[in-house]
Design a protein around this motif. Sequence first.
Motif: not given
Length: 697
Positions: A381-384, A407-410, A449-451, A465-466
């Motif tokens: 999965a990515g931001p989409e 929610r995107v955890l950047s 760096l992203l989740q 992760g985050a």
Amino acid sequence: MSGLSVIFAPLLPWAVIAAGAGLAALLLALALWRGLRGWALRALAALALLGALAQPSLQREERTPLSDIVLLLDDRTASQTLSDRAAQTDAAVARLAAEVQALPNTELRRITVPDGAKNAGTQIGVALAEALAAEPRARVAGAIVVTDGQAHDAELAPALPAPLQLVLTGHAKDWDRRLLIETAPAFGIIGEETRIRLKVLDEGAVPKAAGTEADLTIAIDGGEARSYRVEVGQDLELPLTLDHGGQNVVQFTLAPAPGELTARNNAAVVQINGVRDRLRVLLVSGQPHAGERTWRNLLKSDAGVDLVHFTILRPPEKQDGVPVSELSLIAFPTQELFIDKIDEFDLIIFDRYGERGILPPAYFANIRDYVERGGAVLISAGPEFATVESLWQTPLGEIMPARPTGRVLSEAYLPRPTELGLRHPVTAGLEGAPPPEGEPGPKHWGRWLLQIELTDATGEVVMKGAEDKPLLVLSHAGKGRVALLASDHPWLWDRGFEGGGPQLELLRRIAHWEMKEPELEEEALIAEVEPGSLSLTVTRRTMKEAPGPVTVMLPDGSTQDLALTEAGPGRFSARWQAPGPGLYRLKQGDLERVVALGPASPREFEGTIASAGPLGAAVQASGGGVSRLEDGIPAVRTVREGRPSAGRGWIGITPRGAAAVADIRVSPVLPAWAWLALAALLSVAAWLSEGRGRRRG
């Protein structure tokens, strides 16, 4: 007992003495030709000088006679327990030992030959060689072997200095039927037919009632047996289809025939590893991104994977006025991939794929059904995934193991295995893994760096992760599997960001778990056999805290409970010594495992008919003979070397007449001065004789 001999201790090399003798002979020939009267005395003088140089001595030896040694080998291997061979052997060994011990000046050496270690069979050749090496060869008067003749190391039999007598057990009417596996593959492709070549053999005095056909059954992993009617003596190729990966235990059983010598060689076990043929993976990338190459490189590097990869470069909503005829892109074959040929794929990977109208809802419903039928889907999965284009919004959401919150955890975070992940084979034992809680070690993984935030996890959360949110969730859906990775940043490990991490191993494990590789099953019962032994190591891999004992069913139908001890997170094991060879069934709950320990048909029973064939060459080379106990126990005689050593009702040994030297005395024939004085006297006499002859003339 004494002996007298002449020995020499020459003062000069024999070549020099021989040259001197030749010169003396030449001078004597000249004296004869000239008619000199003293030639005979001069010849004696030359001999005296040569004797002085050769220094002859008389050697007197005092000898003590030594007894002869007879080796008696007693074959007590498994094939000697058939029929009445054990009783035959007992009677023959007792009688032969008594007769040998009754011979004058003769000693007996008894050697018992047991079953060879690690299914080596009857080791008569080795036993003979070891027994002969332990005795002086000059004293060995013969060797007697009581056996059925089935020696599996006959080529190692030593050259004996005396006759080798073979005394055979068994009967001329014996016959046996056995099963021979000629060729069997070590690997088989799951779902495809493989063939095993075998033969049913009749040996010995086969009666007519035995017939020319036999009943053969085949069972895989102890399951339902299939029966065949096969021809005896013919090469047979039987079809076999494996239905699961890993080890498959195939058992062949031949129905016993009335009157055959033994049924121990009527069974055979073959272990075949089931493998998949070219795992087919469909990788669909929603758009080009930095991690796309990571997935492609991973799957292309696996020689056992056929990869079909599509990247959506031109979504339907893109309107730039370029005529379709001028585009070098091909249309996405959606119907062919997701309707017509979807069942040909073992795994479908959606890499940062968003629902943008390319696939209608009916196609996603078909993908869902494909998973429930036994397929596998992996979502990277990515931001989409956190937007309205999320695959969660399609029929695939019904089988997804977690729901995106939107929610995107950047932020930078360290991926960690969970307590459950330490037990799961996908994430257990990853090199450099940080602990689920607390500070990581000095060589921990690099950060991502992203989740995408996930909630309502229904599957197994094996990585977090985050903010300790689920990062990797695995689940079963019907007969298939679904994996959800809530980040597209594994490529940071591939690039070595902050030291990197086990990116290749993690993604490989996820993909192979989805494709149901046996070594990555979270619930598994594993049995490992130590080569050449009956020792078995049982390992239970589970996500439970403490599994119960494993039930072991023995070949005779009885059962034993085997308690397991914890060997690591999610792993419990025990070591067990089986009472004997055979097929064992292990069971715990719904898990079953069949394992073959030892040979189904030991080497001792490969050939059971008594025969002198294997040892025939050694018997013939030694001048010995072959006797059958069913004709009576042969008498033991002594025969001279070079004479026949076996006949009807008797066998022979050859006395060696060996002796030990107790004392040696050496005396010179004459002292050195005496030789010289004798040579001088003879020379003077020759000179006087020649002088008188000249005065008379």
